[in-house]
Design an enzyme around this catalytic site. Structure first.
Site, PDB file in Angstrom:
ATOM      1  N   GLU A 124       4.542  -5.710   4.533  1.00  0.00           N
ATOM      2  CA  GLU A 124       4.374  -5.131   5.864  1.00  0.00           C
ATOM      3  C   GLU A 124       5.651  -5.303   6.689  1.00  0.00           C
ATOM      4  O   GLU A 124       6.387  -6.282   6.524  1.00  0.00           O
ATOM      5  CB  GLU A 124       3.205  -5.795   6.595  1.00  0.00           C
ATOM      6  CG  GLU A 124       1.844  -5.498   6.006  1.00  0.00           C
ATOM      7  CD  GLU A 124       1.428  -4.040   6.143  1.00  0.00           C
ATOM      8  OE1 GLU A 124       2.024  -3.321   6.965  1.00  0.00           O
ATOM      9  OE2 GLU A 124       0.514  -3.632   5.414  1.00  0.00           O
ATOM     10  N   GLU A 126      -5.127   0.622   2.571  1.00  0.00           N
ATOM     11  CA  GLU A 126      -4.829  -0.390   3.587  1.00  0.00           C
ATOM     12  C   GLU A 126      -4.966   0.168   4.992  1.00  0.00           C
ATOM     13  O   GLU A 126      -5.417  -0.517   5.905  1.00  0.00           O
ATOM     14  CB  GLU A 126      -3.419  -0.949   3.377  1.00  0.00           C
ATOM     15  CG  GLU A 126      -3.156  -2.264   4.081  1.00  0.00           C
ATOM     16  CD  GLU A 126      -2.703  -2.117   5.543  1.00  0.00           C
ATOM     17  OE1 GLU A 126      -2.747  -3.116   6.287  1.00  0.00           O
ATOM     18  OE2 GLU A 126      -2.292  -0.997   5.922  1.00  0.00           O
ATOM     19  N   GLU A 127      -4.571   1.423   5.172  1.00  0.00           N
ATOM     20  CA  GLU A 127      -4.616   2.033   6.494  1.00  0.00           C
ATOM     21  C   GLU A 127      -5.998   2.589   6.831  1.00  0.00           C
ATOM     22  O   GLU A 127      -6.231   3.034   7.949  1.00  0.00           O
ATOM     23  CB  GLU A 127      -3.573   3.157   6.602  1.00  0.00           C
ATOM     24  CG  GLU A 127      -2.131   2.723   6.383  1.00  0.00           C
ATOM     25  CD  GLU A 127      -1.571   1.891   7.518  1.00  0.00           C
ATOM     26  OE1 GLU A 127      -2.334   1.492   8.419  1.00  0.00           O
ATOM     27  OE2 GLU A 127      -0.361   1.625   7.512  1.00  0.00           O
ATOM     28  N   ASP A 165      -0.660   4.231   0.896  1.00  0.00           N
ATOM     29  CA  ASP A 165      -1.218   5.149   1.891  1.00  0.00           C
ATOM     30  C   ASP A 165      -0.527   4.974   3.243  1.00  0.00           C
ATOM     31  O   ASP A 165       0.004   3.904   3.561  1.00  0.00           O
ATOM     32  CB  ASP A 165      -2.725   4.967   2.025  1.00  0.00           C
ATOM     33  CG  ASP A 165      -3.141   3.565   2.457  1.00  0.00           C
ATOM     34  OD1 ASP A 165      -2.526   2.589   1.973  1.00  0.00           O
ATOM     35  OD2 ASP A 165      -4.074   3.431   3.272  1.00  0.00           O
ATOM     36  N   HIS A 224       0.827  -1.207   0.000  1.00  0.00           N
ATOM     37  CA  HIS A 224       0.000   0.000   0.000  1.00  0.00           C
ATOM     38  C   HIS A 224       0.859   1.253   0.000  1.00  0.00           C
ATOM     39  O   HIS A 224       1.922   1.307   0.619  1.00  0.00           O
ATOM     40  CB  HIS A 224      -0.941   0.019   1.208  1.00  0.00           C
ATOM     41  CG  HIS A 224      -0.262  -0.039   2.549  1.00  0.00           C
ATOM     42  ND1 HIS A 224       0.078   1.091   3.256  1.00  0.00           N
ATOM     43  CD2 HIS A 224       0.123  -1.082   3.319  1.00  0.00           C
ATOM     44  CE1 HIS A 224       0.644   0.740   4.403  1.00  0.00           C
ATOM     45  NE2 HIS A 224       0.682  -0.577   4.466  1.00  0.00           N
ATOM     46  N   ASP A 269       6.495   1.678   7.028  1.00  0.00           N
ATOM     47  CA  ASP A 269       5.154   1.140   6.756  1.00  0.00           C
ATOM     48  C   ASP A 269       4.465   1.960   5.684  1.00  0.00           C
ATOM     49  O   ASP A 269       3.681   2.850   5.987  1.00  0.00           O
ATOM     50  CB  ASP A 269       4.342   1.156   8.054  1.00  0.00           C
ATOM     51  CG  ASP A 269       2.997   0.474   7.942  1.00  0.00           C
ATOM     52  OD1 ASP A 269       2.787  -0.246   6.957  1.00  0.00           O
ATOM     53  OD2 ASP A 269       2.156   0.659   8.834  1.00  0.00           O
ATOM     54  N   HIS A 308       3.662   3.805  12.737  1.00  0.00           N
ATOM     55  CA  HIS A 308       2.527   4.595  13.242  1.00  0.00           C
ATOM     56  C   HIS A 308       2.938   5.546  14.376  1.00  0.00           C
ATOM     57  O   HIS A 308       2.073   6.197  14.965  1.00  0.00           O
ATOM     58  CB  HIS A 308       1.379   3.699  13.714  1.00  0.00           C
ATOM     59  CG  HIS A 308       0.708   2.941  12.612  1.00  0.00           C
ATOM     60  ND1 HIS A 308      -0.604   2.526  12.691  1.00  0.00           N
ATOM     61  CD2 HIS A 308       1.142   2.523  11.402  1.00  0.00           C
ATOM     62  CE1 HIS A 308      -0.941   1.880  11.581  1.00  0.00           C
ATOM     63  NE2 HIS A 308       0.115   1.865  10.786  1.00  0.00           N
TER      64      HIS A 308
END
Length: 377
Positions: A164, A135-136, A70, A68, A101, A350
């Site tokens: 990931e 995805e997020e 995003d 991903h 990520d 994150h």
């Protein structure tokens, strides 16, 4: 000193503020590089979400890289040591939102593909990428929609590497070869609102549901197995009351989640939870969200190739793990593909000041190229 190809591309991707579901041009950067080495690219936009499916070759086996573009929001930028969307190198690390990520993985794939195809222009089978910008976020118009489109035309993946951040302390030390299922319940326990001084005129839903929640919290759902820990039940949110100390609420809302193993099915968990609520005479409405089925990729061509490549390049044994949250692998595994997650270290994902070790980007590129060599050369 000139940046390596992987580092330069990672920086370019980080500089694009692709906060979910916005792609901010990341996919077009990747597409241009992929088309230059012979990939046929199919852009798939669903709703507000950009996705693409790229494939080189028309034969099986199909090795797919899924990921991903995003990223999660940065939070207050003033709390970062460096601006989150200005990639910054410091003390051997690259800082920026998405560094781990998972823009580092995306860049490593592209560069590894360029190197592999340069050496093996007539490789066996097919190479593919499935890239989303959802995805997020709510994961409604992303990987799951692309997989549905591929399944509708019977286009299958044989092996899939999800980028990931799977590693713990050193790149390649852990591979996720499966994930637990995720099932969410939103319960509304209903009662009769009224004055706390007149308990005979009210029916307090908090009092009714509290013993049921205690039983749910202490229930053994299964004992797990060699690959999965026991199923876990957790209450995530409870909301009830009017804010006044003299009013019994008419309802209370509870949100809870199962992370479950392959020893139990989602339907069994639904039946058991509702039976416990019924046994406590709770009056309730309930909405269930099936976030993803558990999946497991046991020893086989893909796991073996990943472990061998990591051993070759890092001289370490790789732990196979199913711990952690969910990934888009949960949408791909049900098609029959072997699925693993292999990416950089996950310690800062994150978080403020997300980062990846610069040297790990190069190692990861080499690992991906070596896996291709073992499977398709």
């Amino acid at each position: 000193m000139t940046d390596s190809a992987t580092l330069a591309l990672t920086k370019d991707l980080i500089s694009r503020a692709s906060v979910t579901p916005v792609d901010a041009g990341c996919q077009e950067v990747m597409i241009a590089r992929l088309e230059a080495i012979g990939f046929v690219v199919e852009r798939m936009r669903f709703g507000e979400v950009d996705n693409f499916w790229a494939r080189r070759g028309d034969q099986h086996p199909v090795l797919t890289f899924a990921g991903h573009t995003d990223v999660v929001p940065s939070g207050p930028e003033a709390n970062w040591d460096t601006p989150p969307f200005e990639p910054t190198e410091k003390d051997g690390y690259l800082y920026g939102r998405g560094a781990a990520d998972m823009k580092g993985s995306l860049a490593a794939w592209v560069v590894a593909l360029e190197r592999f195809i340069d050496q093996h222009p007539d490789h066996k089978g097919s190479l593919a990428l499935l890239i989303t910008s959802d995805e997020e976020g709510p994961f409604v118009d992303g990987t799951t929609r692309v997989v549905d489109a591929l399944e509708a035309r019977n286009e299958k993946m044989d092996w899939c590497i999800v980028g990931e951040p799977s590693s713990s302390n050193k790149v390649g030390d852990t591979i996720k070869n499966g994930r637990r299922g995720s099932l969410t319940a939103e319960i509304t326990a209903k009662g009769i609102q009224g004055h706390v001084a007149y308990p005979h005129l009210v029916d307090n839903p908090i009092h009714k549901v509290a013993p049921a929640l205690a039983e749910l919290a202490h229930t053994e759902w299964d004992q797990g197995n060699d690959f999965f820990p026991p199923t876990s039940f957790q209450v995530a949110n409870i909301n009830g009351g009017t804010g006044a100390s003299n009013v019994v609420p008419g309802q209370v809302k509870i949100q809870c989640n199962f992370r479950y193993s392959t020893e139990v099915t989602a339907d069994q968990l639904v039946q058991r939870l509702e039976a416990i609520l019924d046994s406590h005479q709770v009056d309730y409405d309930i909405n269930w969200t099936y976030n993803g089925l558990p999946f497991l990729t046991a020893a086989g061509e893909l796991v073996d190739a990943c472990q061998a490549a990591i051993m070759q390049l890092t001289d370490q044994q790789t732990e196979l793990s199913t711990a952690g949250g969910t990934s888009d692998g949960r949408f791909i595994a049900p098609t029959g593909a072997q699925v693993v997650e292999l990416g950089p270290c996950n310690a800062t994902i994150h978080k403020l000041n997300e980062c990846v070790k610069v040297a790990d980007l190069e190692t990861l590129t080499d690992i991906y190229a070596d896996i291709m060599q073992r499977l398709l050369a």
